[in-house]
Every structure is written in C-alpha cells, then in structure tokens.
Design an enzyme around this catalytic site. Structure first.
Site, PDB file in Angstrom:
ATOM      1  N   CYS A   6      -1.940  33.855 -74.142  1.00  0.00           N
ATOM      2  CA  CYS A   6      -1.450  34.133 -72.794  1.00  0.00           C
ATOM      3  C   CYS A   6       0.045  34.438 -72.802  1.00  0.00           C
ATOM      4  CB  CYS A   6      -1.723  32.895 -71.939  1.00  0.00           C
ATOM      5  SG  CYS A   6      -2.162  33.299 -70.275  1.00  0.00           S
ATOM      6  N   ASP A 130      -5.723  22.618 -68.164  1.00  0.00           N
ATOM      7  CA  ASP A 130      -4.330  22.681 -68.616  1.00  0.00           C
ATOM      8  C   ASP A 130      -3.663  21.322 -68.376  1.00  0.00           C
ATOM      9  OD1 ASP A 130      -1.975  23.780 -69.585  1.00  0.00           O
ATOM     10  OD2 ASP A 130      -1.762  25.273 -67.993  1.00  0.00           O
TER      11      ASP A 130
HETATM   12  O1  LIG Z   1       2.744  30.679 -68.756  1.00  0.00           O
HETATM   13  C1  LIG Z   1       3.303  30.684 -67.660  1.00  0.00           C
HETATM   14  O2  LIG Z   1       4.518  30.916 -67.548  1.00  0.00           O
HETATM   15  C2  LIG Z   1       2.514  30.405 -66.412  1.00  0.00           C
HETATM   16  C3  LIG Z   1       3.176  30.374 -65.189  1.00  0.00           C
HETATM   17  C4  LIG Z   1       2.474  30.130 -64.028  1.00  0.00           C
HETATM   18  C5  LIG Z   1       1.111  29.906 -64.063  1.00  0.00           C
HETATM   19  C6  LIG Z   1       0.436  29.930 -65.286  1.00  0.00           C
HETATM   20  C7  LIG Z   1       1.119  30.158 -66.460  1.00  0.00           C
HETATM   21  N1  LIG Z   1       0.460  30.148 -67.688  1.00  0.00           N
HETATM   22  C8  LIG Z   1      -0.950  29.990 -67.766  1.00  0.00           C
HETATM   23  C9  LIG Z   1      -1.601  29.876 -69.084  1.00  0.00           C
HETATM   24  O3  LIG Z   1      -2.786  30.199 -69.169  1.00  0.00           O
HETATM   25  C10 LIG Z   1      -0.941  29.217 -70.276  1.00  0.00           C
HETATM   26  O4  LIG Z   1      -1.489  29.805 -71.402  1.00  0.00           O
HETATM   27  C11 LIG Z   1      -1.295  27.721 -70.228  1.00  0.00           C
HETATM   28  O5  LIG Z   1      -0.594  27.125 -69.176  1.00  0.00           O
HETATM   29  C12 LIG Z   1      -0.934  27.006 -71.548  1.00  0.00           C
HETATM   30  O6  LIG Z   1       0.435  27.132 -71.809  1.00  0.00           O
HETATM   31  P1  LIG Z   1       1.082  26.383 -73.086  1.00  0.00           P
HETATM   32  O7  LIG Z   1       1.096  24.924 -72.805  1.00  0.00           O
HETATM   33  O8  LIG Z   1       2.450  26.955 -73.196  1.00  0.00           O
HETATM   34  O9  LIG Z   1       0.240  26.744 -74.276  1.00  0.00           O
END
Ligand SMILES: O=C(O)c1ccccc1NCC(=O)[C@H](O)[C@H](O)COP(=O)(O)O
Length: 211
Positions: A6, A130
């Site tokens: 993502c 999440d």
């Molecule tokens: O990634 C962002 O900045 C974000 C902002 C607002 C809503 C969702 C967002 N990300 C969504 C995702 O699917 C991410 O991959 C997920 O939160 C996991 O993130 P991480 O902990 O950094 O792997």
C-alpha cells in the site's frame, strides 16, 4: 495468499513491486496522508501494471460520488474504506460500484473491536484488520495484538495489516492465518517512496515459509 503493498505513488516502483510477486497495490486517496496520490498519479501507475494485479483505492470517510469517480476513472478493481464508515455506508458503495471489491478496514484495539467486524460481513467482500492509533488512520507502522487473532475466522476473507515488515512477517504468520497481508511503512524509505530492497526481502521471507 494475497500480498498487498500500500501507499504506491511511483509508476516504476509499482511495476517492480508487481514483478516481485505482489498481488495487489494500494493507492492512498486520503488528502491528509503523506502518501496521498491524485487521480492522475494513480492512472500513471495503473498504466504500467499487468491486468492480474488488484488495484485498490484507499479512502477514509469520503463521499460515495468521489469514491466512484476515482474508481471508474482509474480502473480500480477495489476500494478500501479506512475511516469510520458504517455497514450501511459500505452497502451503499457496493451498490454504486457493482463488480468492485469492497474492503472494510477496521482498527483493532481489543476483542470487542474484533467482534464488531461481524456487523460488516453482509456488506463487504473482504475485511482488513489494522492497528489502532489515536491520531492516524493508517500507515502507522504499529502492530496490533496478534494473540487475539489466533482464532479469528470471520465470515469473509481478511487481510492482516499494521506494522508488518520483512523482519516480523514470519512471526506474524506463525500465529495468525489471514487470507492476505498488507504492508506499507515496513517496506518504505519515506512515505510513498518504497524500498525495493525491503520488498525483495519480504518476498524472500514469504518464499522460505512456503517451501
Ligand atoms: O498509509 C496511509 O498513509 C493511510 C492514511 C490514511 C488511511 C489509510 C492509510 N493506509 C492504509 C493501509 O492500508 C496501510 O497499508 C495500513 O494502514 C498498514 O500500514 P503500515 O502499518 O504502515 O504497514
């Protein structure tokens, strides 16, 4: 297992990540995020991707008309609702976008939050769990409590997200059995600038596990 990376912005990075073995790429359509991408940027990335890759737009508390406009104009195959959307809202988006995968992301603090996922089962195709962060919706790099997920078997396929990295993915999958995994900051140099070495390391780890 589905593997979603993502927070993609760069077309060449998107192509390389797909070539590595990702099954889905996610585009952050949330303006307050440092990973925000415009419709035009999504179109440039999607143009370089093979048709079998899932292209997922990530929205938070957005207007259904805006979600449909972006989905229809960038050939998205799915939309991820990552805010406080209700089951009724998910149903509405599903009616507006038939044939598009509807993923509801839920930020999990405890077993009660986990139980609440059942209210979405009839209205979405897929769930994504999440980590909870008081100020940020996603991309936080924080893990959720994998212990409470050991017996989690919802009525829909689901992604595990939240703080996954090449270094902890094996431990996570030893405990939890999701249908897919979702990573963002764990394979990044900076927000929306993916680290292709970390992506390669992730796939090495996943290959070792499947042998
Ligand atoms: O990634 C962002 O900045 C974000 C902002 C607002 C809503 C969702 C967002 N990300 C969504 C995702 O699917 C991410 O991959 C997920 O939160 C996991 O993130 P991480 O902990 O950094 O792997």
């Amino acid at each position: 297992m589905r593997i979603k990376i993502c927070g993609i912005r760069d077309p060449l990075q998107g192509q390389a990540i797909a070539d590595n073995g990702a099954t889905a790429l996610g585009f952050i359509c949330v303006e307050s995020s440092p990973r925000y991408v415009t419709l035009e940027q999504i179109q440039l990335v999607v143009a370089k991707l093979p048709s079998h890759i899932d292209k997922i737009g990530v929205f938070a508390n957005a207007n259904p008309t805006e979600i449909a406009f972006i989905a229809n104009n960038s050939a998205l195959t799915g939309v991820q609702l990552h805010g406080n959307e209700s089951p009724e809202f998910c149903k509405q988006v599903r009616e507006i976008l038939p044939g598009i995968e509807i993923i509801k992301a839920l930020r999990i603090r405890n077993v009660e939050d986990l139980d609440n996922t059942a209210t979405f089962t009839d209205y979405v195709d897929t769930l994504l769990l999440d980590a909870y962060h008081p100020q940020q919706l996603g991309g936080t790099g924080q893990t959720l409590d994998w212990n409470i997920l050991e017996e989690f078997k919802p009525g829909r396929p689901w992604f595990l997200a939240g703080g996954l990295t090449p270094d902890n993915i094996a431990s996570a999958l030893n405990k939890v059995k999701p249908n897919g995994i979702d990573l963002s900051s764990g394979v990044e140099k900076a927000p929306a600038d993916k680290d292709l070495d970390k992506v390669a390391k992730l796939f090495e780890q996943l290959t070792v596990r499947s042998c």
